[in-house]
Design an enzyme around this catalytic site. Structure first.
Site, PDB file in Angstrom:
ATOM      1  N   GLY A   1       0.836  -1.339   0.154  1.00 18.61           N
ATOM      2  CA  GLY A   1      -0.048   0.031   0.087  1.00 18.61           C
ATOM      3  C   GLY A   1       0.859   1.287   0.071  1.00 18.61           C
TER       4      GLY A   1
ATOM      5  N   ARG B   1       0.035   5.750  -1.925  1.00 17.44           N
ATOM      6  CA  ARG B   1      -0.493   6.928  -1.086  1.00 17.44           C
ATOM      7  C   ARG B   1      -0.379   6.755   0.192  1.00 17.44           C
ATOM      8  NH1 ARG B   1      -6.158   6.065  -0.788  1.00 17.44           N
ATOM      9  NH2 ARG B   1      -6.779   4.315  -1.861  1.00 17.44           N
TER      10      ARG B   1
ATOM     11  N   THR C   1      -2.934  -0.793  -6.011  1.00 16.05           N
ATOM     12  CA  THR C   1      -4.000  -1.559  -6.567  1.00 16.05           C
ATOM     13  C   THR C   1      -4.170  -1.241  -8.213  1.00 16.05           C
ATOM     14  OG1 THR C   1      -5.971  -0.081  -6.216  1.00 16.05           O
ATOM     15  CG2 THR C   1      -5.339  -1.852  -4.668  1.00 16.05           C
TER      16      THR C   1
ATOM     17  N   SER D   1      -3.564  -0.212  14.370  1.00 14.67           N
ATOM     18  CA  SER D   1      -4.346   1.243  14.585  1.00 14.67           C
ATOM     19  C   SER D   1      -4.660   1.230  16.127  1.00 14.67           C
ATOM     20  CB  SER D   1      -5.805   0.939  13.737  1.00 14.67           C
ATOM     21  OG  SER D   1      -6.547   1.997  14.172  1.00 14.67           O
TER      22      SER D   1
ATOM     23  N   TYR E   1     -13.113  -3.708  11.108  1.00 12.12           N
ATOM     24  CA  TYR E   1     -11.857  -2.972  11.307  1.00 12.12           C
ATOM     25  C   TYR E   1     -10.942  -3.536  12.276  1.00 12.12           C
ATOM     26  CZ  TYR E   1      -8.496   0.613  10.425  1.00 12.12           C
ATOM     27  OH  TYR E   1      -7.183   1.229  10.366  1.00 12.12           O
TER      28      TYR E   1
ATOM     29  N   LYS F   1      -7.405  -5.422  13.228  1.00  9.43           N
ATOM     30  CA  LYS F   1      -6.526  -4.664  13.946  1.00  9.43           C
ATOM     31  C   LYS F   1      -5.965  -5.330  15.176  1.00  9.43           C
ATOM     32  CE  LYS F   1      -5.713  -1.756  10.521  1.00  9.43           C
ATOM     33  NZ  LYS F   1      -4.666  -1.914   9.766  1.00  9.43           N
TER      34      LYS F   1
HETATM   35  N1  LIG Z   1      -5.130   7.146   8.348  1.00  6.81           N
HETATM   36  C1  LIG Z   1      -5.416   6.855   9.602  1.00  6.81           C
HETATM   37  O1  LIG Z   1      -5.899   7.799  10.581  1.00  6.81           O
HETATM   38  C2  LIG Z   1      -4.950   5.563  10.287  1.00  6.81           C
HETATM   39  C3  LIG Z   1      -5.011   5.486  11.405  1.00  6.81           C
HETATM   40  C4  LIG Z   1      -4.474   4.043  12.176  1.00  6.81           C
HETATM   41  C5  LIG Z   1      -4.287   3.110  11.239  1.00  6.81           C
HETATM   42  N2  LIG Z   1      -4.205   3.124   9.776  1.00  6.81           N
HETATM   43  C6  LIG Z   1      -3.643   2.148   9.118  1.00  6.81           C
HETATM   44  O2  LIG Z   1      -2.848   2.383   8.292  1.00  6.81           O
HETATM   45  C7  LIG Z   1      -2.494   1.885   6.977  1.00  6.81           C
HETATM   46  C8  LIG Z   1      -2.551   2.779   6.024  1.00  6.81           C
HETATM   47  O3  LIG Z   1      -3.589   3.589   6.087  1.00  6.81           O
HETATM   48  P1  LIG Z   1      -3.511   5.036   5.078  1.00  6.81           P
HETATM   49  O4  LIG Z   1      -4.604   5.980   5.757  1.00  6.81           O
HETATM   50  O5  LIG Z   1      -2.336   5.506   4.869  1.00  6.81           O
HETATM   51  O6  LIG Z   1      -4.546   4.439   3.723  1.00  6.81           O
HETATM   52  P2  LIG Z   1      -4.675   5.087   2.413  1.00  6.81           P
HETATM   53  O7  LIG Z   1      -4.337   6.595   2.230  1.00  6.81           O
HETATM   54  O8  LIG Z   1      -6.145   4.782   1.957  1.00  6.81           O
HETATM   55  O9  LIG Z   1      -3.728   4.157   1.074  1.00  6.81           O
HETATM   56  C9  LIG Z   1      -3.787   2.866   1.373  1.00  6.81           C
HETATM   57  C10 LIG Z   1      -3.021   1.919   0.550  1.00  6.81           C
HETATM   58  O10 LIG Z   1      -3.248   0.850   0.270  1.00  6.81           O
HETATM   59  C11 LIG Z   1      -3.651   0.361  -1.244  1.00  6.81           C
HETATM   60  N3  LIG Z   1      -4.946  -0.468  -1.127  1.00  6.81           N
HETATM   61  C12 LIG Z   1      -6.075   0.070  -0.833  1.00  6.81           C
HETATM   62  N4  LIG Z   1      -6.954  -0.840  -0.858  1.00  6.81           N
HETATM   63  C13 LIG Z   1      -6.080  -2.221  -1.246  1.00  6.81           C
HETATM   64  C14 LIG Z   1      -6.494  -3.426  -1.500  1.00  6.81           C
HETATM   65  N5  LIG Z   1      -7.705  -4.041  -1.616  1.00  6.81           N
HETATM   66  N6  LIG Z   1      -5.528  -4.437  -1.831  1.00  6.81           N
HETATM   67  C15 LIG Z   1      -4.119  -3.879  -1.627  1.00  6.81           C
HETATM   68  N7  LIG Z   1      -3.762  -2.504  -1.426  1.00  6.81           N
HETATM   69  C16 LIG Z   1      -4.872  -1.623  -1.075  1.00  6.81           C
HETATM   70  C17 LIG Z   1      -3.904   1.707  -1.559  1.00  6.81           C
HETATM   71  O11 LIG Z   1      -3.423   1.459  -2.894  1.00  6.81           O
HETATM   72  P3  LIG Z   1      -4.263   2.453  -4.109  1.00  6.81           P
HETATM   73  O12 LIG Z   1      -3.501   3.804  -4.096  1.00  6.81           O
HETATM   74  O13 LIG Z   1      -3.933   1.746  -5.345  1.00  6.81           O
HETATM   75  O14 LIG Z   1      -5.624   2.309  -3.887  1.00  6.81           O
HETATM   76  C18 LIG Z   1      -2.786   2.498  -1.189  1.00  6.81           C
HETATM   77  O15 LIG Z   1      -1.727   2.480  -1.464  1.00  6.81           O
HETATM   78  C19 LIG Z   1      -3.843   0.984   6.963  1.00  6.81           C
HETATM   79  O16 LIG Z   1      -3.458  -0.451   7.207  1.00  6.81           O
HETATM   80  C20 LIG Z   1      -4.710   1.843   7.947  1.00  6.81           C
HETATM   81  O17 LIG Z   1      -5.776   0.677   8.560  1.00  6.81           O
HETATM   82  C21 LIG Z   1      -4.623   4.270   9.219  1.00  6.81           C
END
Ligand SMILES: NC(=O)c1ccc[n+]([C@@H]2O[C@H](COP(=O)([O-])OP(=O)(O)OC[C@H]3O[C@@H](n4cnc5c(N)ncnc54)[C@H](OP(=O)(O)O)[C@@H]3O)[C@@H](O)[C@H]2O)c1
Length: 250
Positions: free
Chosen positions: A14, A17, A39, A143, A156, A160
């Site tokens: 992932g 972005r 993806t 998370s 979710y 986690k």
């Molecule tokens: N944002 C928060 O506040 C937060 C807080 C706690 C934990 N997290 C965790 O941190 C991690 C990253 O979060 P983020 O906020 O940076 O996410 P994000 O901005 O939505 O980016 C998600 C990444 O995962 C890829 N992805 C999405 N759907 C997928 C799928 N079905 N199969 C494979 N890859 C996929 C996306 O690829 P594309 O670009 O091709 O869509 C992108 O590279 C996640 O595990 C999330 O649960 C996030």
């Protein structure tokens, strides 16, 4: 003291972005060779062309959808063919919020596949390479909703909390091979995932509940991940590091 990934092969899922892209950019600056995923096939082709023309031939992107078993299998086969993977960041994750009595089984299955089954399959594949090479660092991005929870996060949170279980057991099994496994649990981070789940109003209200008074920027999570993934980390394993501006302790 210096963090350095020269000569290290680092896998970040992932990485197109959000936090994953930040991790990938930081590892690249510190000399790592990268295996990255996203993806979107067209975007991945473009990123691979750019990496080639920037003479970053050791950076390779794969298009993989972790909700699709066939696509995941192809990726697992591809990483199994690498002679070594030194660092693995299981970062890719999805969220679809809903009340438990309205949650669709298809959403349950997709979120479990992407957030839990894929990290398990990837850990299984990289850990055999890491054991053989007697070196490895795995960081699972969990998370705060793997520590506490909130309405509409049943699926979710299940994934986690599960990821923390996978972290603990892998850490115990792999420690004798110099493979250290930890999870990082971010609080609220300014990424597209957050913006797709929370309204402006909710973000404002939640910011005021974070003792530091704001959401995190991706680089604030990255600095913690980089340490755990580095050879500076020699004794920290099996832990879940909460990086949330003090939110869960309130
Ligand atoms: N944002 C928060 O506040 C937060 C807080 C706690 C934990 N997290 C965790 O941190 C991690 C990253 O979060 P983020 O906020 O940076 O996410 P994000 O901005 O939505 O980016 C998600 C990444 O995962 C890829 N992805 C999405 N759907 C997928 C799928 N079905 N199969 C494979 N890859 C996929 C996306 O690829 P594309 O670009 O091709 O869509 C992108 O590279 C996640 O595990 C999330 O649960 C996030």
């Amino acid at each position: 003291m210096k963090i350095d990934f020269q000569g290290r092969t680092v896998l970040v899922t992932g990485a197109t972005r959000g936090m994953g892209k930040q991790f990938a950019d930081d590892f690249a600056k510190l000399g790592a060779d990268l295996i990255l995923t996203g993806t979107d096939k067209n975007k991945i082709d473009t990123l691979n062309r750019e990496a080639k023309s920037n003479k970053q031939s050791l950076h390779k992107y794969y298009a993989v959808d972790f909700t699709d078993a066939e696509s995941t299998k192809k990726f697992i086969d591809a990483i199994g063919a690498y002679p070594k993977i030194d660092v693995c960041i299981n970062n890719a994750g999805i969220n679809r919020i809903n009340f438990i009595d309205e949650t669709l089984l298809t959403d349950w299955k997709d979120i479990l596949s992407a957030n839990l089954e894929a990290p398990f399959l990837i850990t299984r594949a990289v850990s055999s390479l890491m054991k053989k090479n007697r070196y490895g660092r795995i960081v699972n991005i969990a998370s705060i909703f793997g520590v506490i929870s909130k309405a509409k996060r049943s699926v979710y949170s299940t994934t986690k909390f599960g990821l923390r279980g996978l972290t603990t057991t892998s850490a115990i099994e792999l420690a004798p091979y110099n493979v250290l496994v930890n999870s990082v649990s971010p609080g609220f981070v300014l990424t597209e995932l957050t913006k797709s789940i929370l309204t402006e109003e909710e973000m404002k209200s939640l910011s005021s509940q974070v003792p530091i008074g704001r959401f995190a920027e991706p680089d604030e999570i990255s600095r913690v991940v980089l340490f755990l993934a580095s050879s500076l980390n020699t004794y920290l394993t099996g832990q879940n590091i909460v990086v949330d501006g003090g939110f869960v302790d309130v």
